[in-house]
Enzyme design. Structure first.
Site, short mmCIF file in Angstrom:
data_model
loop_
_atom_site.label_atom_id
_atom_site.label_comp_id
_atom_site.label_asym_id
_atom_site.label_seq_id
_atom_site.Cartn_x
_atom_site.Cartn_y
_atom_site.Cartn_z
N ARG A 129 0.81 -1.23 0.00
CA ARG A 129 0.00 0.00 0.00
C ARG A 129 0.84 1.28 0.00
NH1 ARG A 129 -2.13 -3.56 -1.35
NH2 ARG A 129 -4.01 -4.61 -0.59
N SER A 141 -10.61 1.70 3.15
CA SER A 141 -10.00 1.13 4.35
C SER A 141 -9.08 2.18 4.96
CB SER A 141 -9.20 -0.13 3.99
OG SER A 141 -10.06 -1.12 3.49
N GLU A 177 -4.06 4.81 6.10
CA GLU A 177 -3.73 4.67 4.70
C GLU A 177 -3.89 5.97 3.91
OE1 GLU A 177 -4.97 1.82 0.90
OE2 GLU A 177 -5.26 1.11 2.94
#
Length: 386
Positions: free
Chosen positions: A194, A271, A378
């Site tokens: 990520r 998320s 994130e």
């Protein structure tokens, strides 16, 4: 006559640059805008101006001119992975809106297959749908992810056992330090879980992206257990990309992870926390804390998978077991966890950036207190931080 740039107020200098850019082909100046209207979390203040760029050349012209004048810039794609501060923002938003799509045979350009090139401003799911409709495999597991094509290599976007690093061919970017517009291979991006060298960095702007596809109508190998079970295939098998896409969209909708104007559970940045990776020697300690809090049986069931750098845990599992259930903190809260999926922080329609940040801190600190594991957000932060 204007005074030298060193004597001008930053606001005057920014306005002068914006006026000069108004004549650039493919660029539209939008003077009155709000980032709350441009982000999927629906929060964010008002920039000095919004520059909508419909070509890669317009993007480089805008970013180059603003950088040369020292004007703060926010390069914006789909706005799906941003937490933006409230109030007046002393920056100019350059919205990347180029959306051309072209296909070509890979030929001698590496291993065989089909290459798709897409403008960075194209909606990611539009590209996935187009590749699947044409009978090509590769991107189907990434269906339903909000945002633009240009953001996918920045975040190394992934879902259901596939991430961009597995299908990326190359990226065209604009190097802001040198003013160079060039194509680079995946090795230049430092792709990891990520993240990439571009995340939380202003070094370069993605202009176009190329992906390698399977022209024979085969999906990527199905690696994610939940998806494999729903499809009725074994781990590592390939199947019809169209079937995979439909199934992934069904799974994501069930978790509130497909954008829907009528569903506040989707008014999020996806998320919010990445799955934490802990050193292998810390895993027994984490299990011990889970056991102390929830019992040995649940501790033994805690999801844990081998990963680069240690063992990957499930952020959603930890959040829920730390006491933060779906819809936390209450039905009247402006910012709360999704009622479908605890990993998403949602805006119920009136949340401010501070509301979202306060909830994120509460969840992060609660998981640390419960299990000794720190969750990392994130999204990219603009004018604020957790």
């Amino acid at each position: 006559m204007l005074p030298p740039s060193s004597d001008r107020r930053p606001a005057d200098l920014a306005d002068e640059v914006i006026r000069g850019l108004s004549t650039v082909a493919g660029l539209r100046v939008v003077p009155d805008s709000s980032l709350a209207d441009l982000t999927t979390l629906r929060i964010g203040g008002r920039p000095r101006a919004l520059l909508e760029c419909e070509s890669a050349e317009a993007v480089t012209a805008a970013v180059g001119a603003l950088d040369a004048a020292g004007v703060p810039v926010l390069v914006l794609g789909g706005g799906s992975n941003l937490v933006v501060a409230d109030g007046d923002l002393e920056l100019v938003v350059v919205a990347v809106r180029n959306s051309e799509v072209r296909y070509r045979d890979a030929g001698t350009d590496g291993p065989g297959g089909m290459i798709v090139r897409a403008g960075a401003g194209l909606s990611w799911d539009e590209l996935v749908a187009d590749t699947v409709d044409r009978g090509y495999g590769g991107l189907e597991c990434l269906s339903g992810i909000p945002g633009s094509v240009g953001a996918t290599p920045v975040q190394n976007v992934g879902a259901y056992g596939v991430d961009v690093a597995q299908v990326l061919h190359r990226v065209r970017w604009y190097d802001r330090a040198t003013g160079t517009d060039e194509w680079v291979g995946p090795d230049a991006l430092g792709l990891a879980y990520r993240t990439s060298v571009l995340k939380n960095s202003s070094a370069a702007v993605v202009l176009e992206v190329e992906f390698r596809l399977d022209p024979d109508g085969r999906s990527e190998p199905i690696r994610y257990a939940e998806l494999a079970g729903r499809l009725g295939v074994g781990a590592g098998e390939r199947t019809d990309p169209a079937l995979v896409r439909r199934t992934v969209l069904e799974l994501r909708r069930g978790k509130g992870m497909v954008l829907d104007d009528d569903d506040a559970d989707t008014w999020s940045a996806g998320s919010f926390f990445t799955n934490p990776v802990v050193p292998e020697d810390r895993l027994p300690g984490v299990r011990s804390r889970v056991s102390d809090r929830l019992g040995a049986e649940l501790a033994a069931q805690m999801p844990a998978f081998a990963a680069a750098g240690g063992v990957k845990l499930s952020a959603g599992w930890l959040i829920e077991r730390a006491g933060f259930g779906k819809g936390h903190p209450s039905s009247s809260s402006p910012a709360r966890l999704s009622t479908k999926h605890t990993l998403a922080l949602t805006n119920r329609g009136s949340a401010t950036a501070e509301d979202v940040i306060a909830l994120a801190r509460e969840v992060r600190d609660g998981v640390i207190e419960a299990f000794g594991v720190e969750l990392h957000p994130e999204p990219v932060w603009v004018g604020c931080s957790i």
